[in-house]
Each structure stands twice: as C-alpha cells, then as structure tokens.
Design a protein around this motif. Sequence first.
Motif, PDB file in Angstrom:
ATOM      1  N   VAL A 156      39.868  15.998  -0.861  1.00 42.14           N
ATOM      2  CA  VAL A 156      40.018  16.612   0.463  1.00 42.14           C
ATOM      3  C   VAL A 156      38.719  17.275   0.908  1.00 42.14           C
ATOM      4  O   VAL A 156      38.379  17.264   2.092  1.00 42.14           O
ATOM      5  CB  VAL A 156      41.173  17.643   0.450  1.00 42.14           C
ATOM      6  CG1 VAL A 156      41.346  18.265   1.834  1.00 42.14           C
ATOM      7  CG2 VAL A 156      42.476  16.986   0.015  1.00 42.14           C
ATOM      8  N   LEU A 157      37.963  17.836  -0.049  1.00 38.28           N
ATOM      9  CA  LEU A 157      36.698  18.501   0.285  1.00 38.28           C
ATOM     10  C   LEU A 157      35.665  17.536   0.858  1.00 38.28           C
ATOM     11  O   LEU A 157      34.741  17.951   1.553  1.00 38.28           O
ATOM     12  CB  LEU A 157      36.115  19.186  -0.950  1.00 38.28           C
ATOM     13  CG  LEU A 157      36.549  20.624  -1.232  1.00 38.28           C
ATOM     14  CD1 LEU A 157      35.931  21.124  -2.527  1.00 38.28           C
ATOM     15  CD2 LEU A 157      36.169  21.551  -0.090  1.00 38.28           C
ATOM     16  N   ARG A 158      35.817  16.269   0.582  1.00 38.02           N
ATOM     17  CA  ARG A 158      34.889  15.283   1.149  1.00 38.02           C
ATOM     18  C   ARG A 158      35.014  15.218   2.666  1.00 38.02           C
ATOM     19  O   ARG A 158      34.065  14.860   3.369  1.00 38.02           O
ATOM     20  CB  ARG A 158      35.142  13.902   0.537  1.00 38.02           C
ATOM     21  CG  ARG A 158      34.705  13.785  -0.900  1.00 38.02           C
ATOM     22  CD  ARG A 158      34.810  12.353  -1.417  1.00 38.02           C
ATOM     23  NE  ARG A 158      34.253  12.236  -2.753  1.00 38.02           N
ATOM     24  CZ  ARG A 158      34.931  12.408  -3.861  1.00 38.02           C
ATOM     25  NH1 ARG A 158      36.222  12.698  -3.791  1.00 38.02           N
ATOM     26  NH2 ARG A 158      34.354  12.293  -5.041  1.00 38.02           N
ATOM     27  N   GLU A 159      36.192  15.566   3.178  1.00 30.75           N
ATOM     28  CA  GLU A 159      36.434  15.528   4.611  1.00 30.75           C
ATOM     29  C   GLU A 159      36.375  16.913   5.248  1.00 30.75           C
ATOM     30  O   GLU A 159      35.961  17.067   6.392  1.00 30.75           O
ATOM     31  CB  GLU A 159      37.818  14.912   4.883  1.00 30.75           C
ATOM     32  CG  GLU A 159      38.025  13.532   4.271  1.00 30.75           C
ATOM     33  CD  GLU A 159      37.042  12.501   4.811  1.00 30.75           C
ATOM     34  OE1 GLU A 159      36.666  12.616   5.999  1.00 30.75           O
ATOM     35  OE2 GLU A 159      36.652  11.585   4.063  1.00 30.75           O
ATOM     36  N   ASP A 160      36.814  17.927   4.522  1.00 32.97           N
ATOM     37  CA  ASP A 160      36.862  19.297   5.044  1.00 32.97           C
ATOM     38  C   ASP A 160      36.144  20.217   4.072  1.00 32.97           C
ATOM     39  O   ASP A 160      36.567  20.385   2.937  1.00 32.97           O
ATOM     40  CB  ASP A 160      38.326  19.735   5.205  1.00 32.97           C
ATOM     41  CG  ASP A 160      38.467  21.066   5.947  1.00 32.97           C
ATOM     42  OD1 ASP A 160      37.487  21.842   5.979  1.00 32.97           O
ATOM     43  OD2 ASP A 160      39.552  21.320   6.482  1.00 32.97           O
ATOM     44  N   ARG A 161      35.040  20.850   4.514  1.00 29.67           N
ATOM     45  CA  ARG A 161      34.186  21.631   3.635  1.00 29.67           C
ATOM     46  C   ARG A 161      34.629  23.088   3.496  1.00 29.67           C
ATOM     47  O   ARG A 161      33.955  23.870   2.836  1.00 29.67           O
ATOM     48  CB  ARG A 161      32.743  21.589   4.151  1.00 29.67           C
ATOM     49  CG  ARG A 161      32.180  20.183   4.280  1.00 29.67           C
ATOM     50  CD  ARG A 161      31.972  19.549   2.928  1.00 29.67           C
ATOM     51  NE  ARG A 161      30.861  20.157   2.232  1.00 29.67           N
ATOM     52  CZ  ARG A 161      30.660  20.109   0.921  1.00 29.67           C
ATOM     53  NH1 ARG A 161      31.550  19.500   0.164  1.00 29.67           N
ATOM     54  NH2 ARG A 161      29.607  20.672   0.373  1.00 29.67           N
ATOM     55  N   ASP A 162      35.741  23.453   4.099  1.00 29.83           N
ATOM     56  CA  ASP A 162      36.255  24.815   3.994  1.00 29.83           C
ATOM     57  C   ASP A 162      37.160  24.902   2.765  1.00 29.83           C
ATOM     58  O   ASP A 162      38.314  24.464   2.792  1.00 29.83           O
ATOM     59  CB  ASP A 162      37.033  25.177   5.264  1.00 29.83           C
ATOM     60  CG  ASP A 162      37.429  26.656   5.309  1.00 29.83           C
ATOM     61  OD1 ASP A 162      37.677  27.241   4.243  1.00 29.83           O
ATOM     62  OD2 ASP A 162      37.503  27.207   6.416  1.00 29.83           O
ATOM     63  N   VAL A 163      36.640  25.456   1.671  1.00 26.34           N
ATOM     64  CA  VAL A 163      37.361  25.444   0.399  1.00 26.34           C
ATOM     65  C   VAL A 163      38.695  26.176   0.490  1.00 26.34           C
ATOM     66  O   VAL A 163      39.725  25.672   0.042  1.00 26.34           O
ATOM     67  CB  VAL A 163      36.509  26.086  -0.726  1.00 26.34           C
ATOM     68  CG1 VAL A 163      37.231  25.973  -2.054  1.00 26.34           C
ATOM     69  CG2 VAL A 163      35.154  25.430  -0.810  1.00 26.34           C
ATOM     70  N   LYS A 164      38.679  27.377   1.064  1.00 25.38           N
ATOM     71  CA  LYS A 164      39.906  28.161   1.124  1.00 25.38           C
ATOM     72  C   LYS A 164      40.957  27.493   1.998  1.00 25.38           C
ATOM     73  O   LYS A 164      42.157  27.540   1.705  1.00 25.38           O
ATOM     74  CB  LYS A 164      39.596  29.574   1.628  1.00 25.38           C
ATOM     75  CG  LYS A 164      38.759  30.376   0.626  1.00 25.38           C
ATOM     76  CD  LYS A 164      38.526  31.799   1.072  1.00 25.38           C
ATOM     77  CE  LYS A 164      37.736  32.569   0.019  1.00 25.38           C
ATOM     78  NZ  LYS A 164      37.459  33.967   0.412  1.00 25.38           N
ATOM     79  N   LYS A 165      40.514  26.843   3.060  1.00 26.63           N
ATOM     80  CA  LYS A 165      41.436  26.109   3.922  1.00 26.63           C
ATOM     81  C   LYS A 165      42.055  24.938   3.164  1.00 26.63           C
ATOM     82  O   LYS A 165      43.258  24.668   3.278  1.00 26.63           O
ATOM     83  CB  LYS A 165      40.690  25.609   5.162  1.00 26.63           C
ATOM     84  CG  LYS A 165      41.556  24.832   6.137  1.00 26.63           C
ATOM     85  CD  LYS A 165      40.721  24.352   7.319  1.00 26.63           C
ATOM     86  CE  LYS A 165      41.537  23.459   8.242  1.00 26.63           C
ATOM     87  NZ  LYS A 165      40.698  22.926   9.351  1.00 26.63           N
ATOM     88  N   VAL A 166      41.231  24.256   2.392  1.00 22.21           N
ATOM     89  CA  VAL A 166      41.711  23.119   1.600  1.00 22.21           C
ATOM     90  C   VAL A 166      42.750  23.577   0.581  1.00 22.21           C
ATOM     91  O   VAL A 166      43.814  22.967   0.425  1.00 22.21           O
ATOM     92  CB  VAL A 166      40.538  22.408   0.890  1.00 22.21           C
ATOM     93  CG1 VAL A 166      41.048  21.405  -0.137  1.00 22.21           C
ATOM     94  CG2 VAL A 166      39.654  21.707   1.913  1.00 22.21           C
TER      95      VAL A 166
END
Length: 275
Positions: free
Chosen positions: A212-222
């Motif tokens: 998921v981090l590959r698409e969304d760089r917001d760790v806490k959101k992920v």
Amino acid sequence: MAEFIRAKISDIHIGERARPIDEDHAQAIGASMAERGQISPIMVRRTPAANKGKTPLTLVAGGHRTRGAVIIGWDELDAIVVSADAVEAQLLELSENLYRNELSALDRAIFVMKYRELWEEKHGKIDRTKNLKQSKGTECPSIFAPGRELSKQVQERLGFGETTYKKVTRIGLNLHPDLRALLRGTGGDDDQSLLLKLAKMGPSEQARIASVLREDRDVKKVLSSLKGEPTKADPQEAAFGKLVAAWKTANEDTRRRFLAHVGDSQDFSFLEAAE
C-alpha cells in the motif's frame, strides 16, 4: 598514526555507501562549507589499484561532505588517511555515521545490523540457538550470543546505552527490507515507536503495508486504513475445506457416487486422510 592530506576529489573512489546520499542534505552541507569552510575532514584509505590506478584513494566516511563539495565546485578536500581493509573501512563508516545526530531512527537500526554482519564476517557466525539460554536475562539479545562480547563492543564503540541498543536491534532484525526502503522519506523512518510497532508484525502483514505504501506515502494513514482489515481468504482454500467437510459427512454410497462422477483414476487419498 593518522595521516592528514589535501585530497583531490577526482582521486577518490566513492563506492557503495551504507547510507544513501540525500541530495538536499548534501546541498545544505555544501552551502555550509562554502560559507564557513570544511570543519571536519573526510576519511579515506589508500587503494592504489582501484579503477586501474585512476582513484588511488577510497572514501571511508564523508559521503555527504564529498557530494557537497562537488555541488559547490570544489576540487579538493581535507582528509584523514586510515589504514584499514575493506571490512574495517565499513566499520569505520558505520561508526562515524552512528555518532552523527542527523541519522534517522531507521538508519541507526540498519547501521547496527550492518555492523553485526561485518563483525560476524571477521569473527564468525553467531549460533543463535546454542547460546539462547546463556544470553537470557542479560543486556544482550540472544542474537548476539555468545556472551556479551558483540553487545558490549557495539555499545562502547557506537555510544549506545543498553535500552537504545535493544530497540535498534529489534528494528534492524525484524523489519522487512522492502518495508525499510519504502519508509524512507515518509517521516516514519524517524519515528522509533512506529518502527518498533512495525517490527513486531509478521512478514505477511509487513508485505501488505509495503504494497500500500507504494501508492500512498502517508504511513499513519496506511496503517489506519489497514487496521482491522481481514486478510483475504484464498477462495480455492475455502472450496477445499468444503469438499473435505462434505466428504466427512457423506456415507459410503454417496462417496462411491462421487468417485464415479469425477473418475476413479483421480487420487482422493487426501480425503481419506482427512477423516
């Protein structure tokens, strides 16, 4: 005894660095050197045969200072020449970086584990299981058994306290390499509590977060979006389970009809074993 020289940057082989060069950081260092001069020398070792003699020096420590000097157009840098083989040179690089305040929590953990790998290269692999009992209850995790030799050496050489050492070791050991790489630049790479939380997760869960981090760089959101999300079951595994359950409840006549339907040539011994 250390030798101080004025080294031409063109004479220095940079090589692969334990810490990737951050261009923004290098530019800031370059600007500082342009204004105040070079405050601390880089560290090099003599490698006269490197690149067929074109780079008689190899960088040991000071990657960002060297890159900063190139950015501002300098041709030379103050340098300390050390006597060290390739492994010892890497240990020196790790040591110097670990003393510097700008290291992220992730880099600190990775550097400690790299130090361990280099230590094992020089002294031999550590048997985790053989010395598990004797390391229990001591300040060094079982991974660093036998005894406290490596644990003590890392803490003394790198300036770590016992608690910090345990935490960075846990992160370095358990955080998956793919997740490490994707955490860089997200802010999560400098959040030790978050890194410890991620390190406690299993490989499949870490792989899911990395995906998921590959698409969304917001760790806490992920992490928030994945919280409580059930792992998707394999539909074929579910079908297999239903077949086994049905076989268990069927009588002999029904089983014979089933076998005749699918063909006697098939191997259904696994159903018998499931009873």
